[in-house]
Design a protein around this motif. Structure first.
Motif, PDB file in Angstrom:
ATOM      1  N   PHE A  94       0.827  -1.215   0.000  1.00  9.16           N
ATOM      2  CA  PHE A  94       0.000   0.000   0.000  1.00  9.16           C
ATOM      3  C   PHE A  94       0.858   1.261   0.000  1.00  9.16           C
ATOM      4  O   PHE A  94       0.482   2.280  -0.571  1.00  9.16           O
ATOM      5  N   ALA A  95       2.049   1.220   0.614  1.00 14.48           N
ATOM      6  CA  ALA A  95       2.942   2.386   0.599  1.00 14.48           C
ATOM      7  C   ALA A  95       3.407   2.660  -0.829  1.00 14.48           C
ATOM      8  O   ALA A  95       3.445   3.810  -1.273  1.00 14.48           O
ATOM      9  N   ARG A  96       3.752   1.609  -1.539  1.00 11.88           N
ATOM     10  CA  ARG A  96       4.172   1.767  -2.940  1.00 11.88           C
ATOM     11  C   ARG A  96       2.995   2.251  -3.806  1.00 11.88           C
ATOM     12  O   ARG A  96       3.164   3.086  -4.681  1.00 11.88           O
ATOM     13  N   ALA A  97       1.799   1.718  -3.546  1.00 12.18           N
ATOM     14  CA  ALA A  97       0.618   2.129  -4.314  1.00 12.18           C
ATOM     15  C   ALA A  97       0.305   3.604  -4.069  1.00 12.18           C
ATOM     16  O   ALA A  97       0.021   4.356  -5.014  1.00 12.18           O
ATOM     17  N   ILE A  98       0.361   4.035  -2.823  1.00 13.02           N
ATOM     18  CA  ILE A  98       0.107   5.440  -2.502  1.00 13.02           C
ATOM     19  C   ILE A  98       1.173   6.317  -3.152  1.00 13.02           C
ATOM     20  O   ILE A  98       0.865   7.374  -3.708  1.00 13.02           O
ATOM     21  N   GLY A  99       2.423   5.877  -3.102  1.00 17.46           N
ATOM     22  CA  GLY A  99       3.497   6.615  -3.764  1.00 17.46           C
ATOM     23  C   GLY A  99       3.249   6.763  -5.252  1.00 17.46           C
ATOM     24  O   GLY A  99       3.472   7.835  -5.828  1.00 17.46           O
ATOM     25  N   SER A 100       2.759   5.722  -5.893  1.00 14.80           N
ATOM     26  CA  SER A 100       2.452   5.774  -7.330  1.00 14.80           C
ATOM     27  C   SER A 100       1.321   6.746  -7.621  1.00 14.80           C
ATOM     28  O   SER A 100       1.380   7.510  -8.583  1.00 14.80           O
ATOM     29  N   ILE A 101       0.304   6.756  -6.772  1.00 17.06           N
ATOM     30  CA  ILE A 101      -0.829   7.670  -6.959  1.00 17.06           C
ATOM     31  C   ILE A 101      -0.378   9.119  -6.811  1.00 17.06           C
ATOM     32  O   ILE A 101      -0.724   9.980  -7.624  1.00 17.06           O
TER      33      ILE A 101
END
Length: 109
Positions: A94-101
């Protein structure tokens, strides 16, 4: 000399730093008339004619704001670089996903 009133996000905002640096280099007098904690408050104040704000060009266009350089004798601002860092040990999806967003949204601004 004309006094410019600026609306900004809180201290530490990269756009604020660049706007104030450019005004100092140009020798313009200015005052910060308000600090907003949200984009909608900042845009509302600018639309009401209460001052100027430094925002990414595309974001200002999406909000139907005119470029201040078209309206007044203001300095041209340099590009502002934003960076997002995620700790190397942080493997949480989720940290990587939030970073991508966040990265995608900043690219659109």
């Amino acid at each position: 000399m004309m006094l410019f009133r600026w609306w900004h996000f809180a201290d530490g905002c990269a756009y604020r730093v660049e706007a104030l640096r450019s005004l100092r280099l140009m020798g313009r007098e200015w005052t910060i008339s308000c600090e907003a904690r949200s984009l909608s408050a900042l845009v509302g104040a600018v639309r009401a004619g209460l001052g100027y704000a430094a925002l990414p060009t595309r974001l200002g266009m999406r909000k139907s704001l005119r470029q201040a350089s078209d309206l007044a004798d203001l300095p041209q601002l340099n590009a502002v670089e934003l960076a997002l860092g995620i700790a190397e040990r942080c493997n949480l999806p989720f940290a990587r996903a939030i970073g991508s967003i966040i990265t995608e949204r900043c690219a659109l601004a």
